[in-house]
Design a protein around this motif. Structure first.
Motif, short mmCIF file in Angstrom:
data_model
loop_
_atom_site.label_atom_id
_atom_site.label_comp_id
_atom_site.label_asym_id
_atom_site.label_seq_id
_atom_site.Cartn_x
_atom_site.Cartn_y
_atom_site.Cartn_z
N GLN A 37 0.84 -1.21 0.00
CA GLN A 37 0.00 0.00 0.00
C GLN A 37 0.87 1.25 0.00
O GLN A 37 0.57 2.22 -0.71
N ASP A 38 1.95 1.23 0.78
CA ASP A 38 2.87 2.37 0.79
C ASP A 38 3.49 2.58 -0.59
O ASP A 38 3.69 3.73 -1.01
N LEU A 39 3.79 1.50 -1.28
CA LEU A 39 4.34 1.61 -2.64
C LEU A 39 3.33 2.25 -3.59
O LEU A 39 3.71 3.08 -4.43
N GLU A 40 2.07 1.87 -3.46
CA GLU A 40 1.04 2.45 -4.32
C GLU A 40 0.91 3.95 -4.06
O GLU A 40 0.76 4.74 -4.99
N VAL A 41 0.99 4.34 -2.80
CA VAL A 41 0.93 5.77 -2.45
C VAL A 41 2.12 6.49 -3.07
O VAL A 41 1.98 7.59 -3.63
N TYR A 42 3.28 5.88 -2.99
CA TYR A 42 4.48 6.52 -3.56
C TYR A 42 4.38 6.62 -5.08
O TYR A 42 4.82 7.62 -5.66
N LYS A 43 3.80 5.61 -5.73
CA LYS A 43 3.66 5.65 -7.19
C LYS A 43 2.84 6.85 -7.63
O LYS A 43 3.16 7.50 -8.62
N THR A 44 1.79 7.15 -6.89
CA THR A 44 0.93 8.26 -7.28
C THR A 44 1.51 9.62 -6.88
O THR A 44 1.38 10.58 -7.61
N SER A 45 2.17 9.69 -5.72
CA SER A 45 2.62 10.99 -5.23
C SER A 45 4.05 11.34 -5.66
O SER A 45 4.36 12.52 -5.80
N GLN A 46 4.93 10.33 -5.80
CA GLN A 46 6.35 10.54 -6.11
C GLN A 46 7.03 11.44 -5.07
O GLN A 46 7.99 12.15 -5.38
#
Length: 93
Positions: A37-46
């Motif tokens: 889930q943290d990775l998905e958040v990082y993918k969208t926010s960078q």
């Protein structure tokens, strides 16, 4: 039902080991999902802070996997494979 003292002891030991295995396997599963889930958040926010959060979560997962492997909850190669797979997911992002 146990018929002698050693059988009673084995029942207690098996129950203790079952609970220990359940704790490690469940915790690794939960932390892995949180890491993804943290990775998905990082993918969208960078945002670098989100990547740092994912890295911190990955370190927690590594720690639990290593402790589980040390206590023979996970086979050694399975632990290495899980860690490698998670590291590659972080690297690909």
């Amino acid at each position: 039902m146990a018929n002698n003292k050693s059988a009673e002891k084995r029942i207690l030991i098996n129950e203790r080991n079952r609970l220990q295995n359940r704790y490690y396997k469940g915790s690794v599963r939960t932390l892995t999902k949180m890491f993804l889930q943290d990775l998905e958040v990082y993918k969208t926010s960078q945002d670098p802070n989100d990547k740092q959060k994912a890295q911190t979560r990955l370190n927690l997962v590594y720690s639990l996997i290593d402790k589980g492997a040390k206590r023979k909850v996970f086979p050694k190669n399975m632990a290495a494979r899980k860690k490698s797979k998670l590291a590659s997911k972080l690297k690909m992002v």
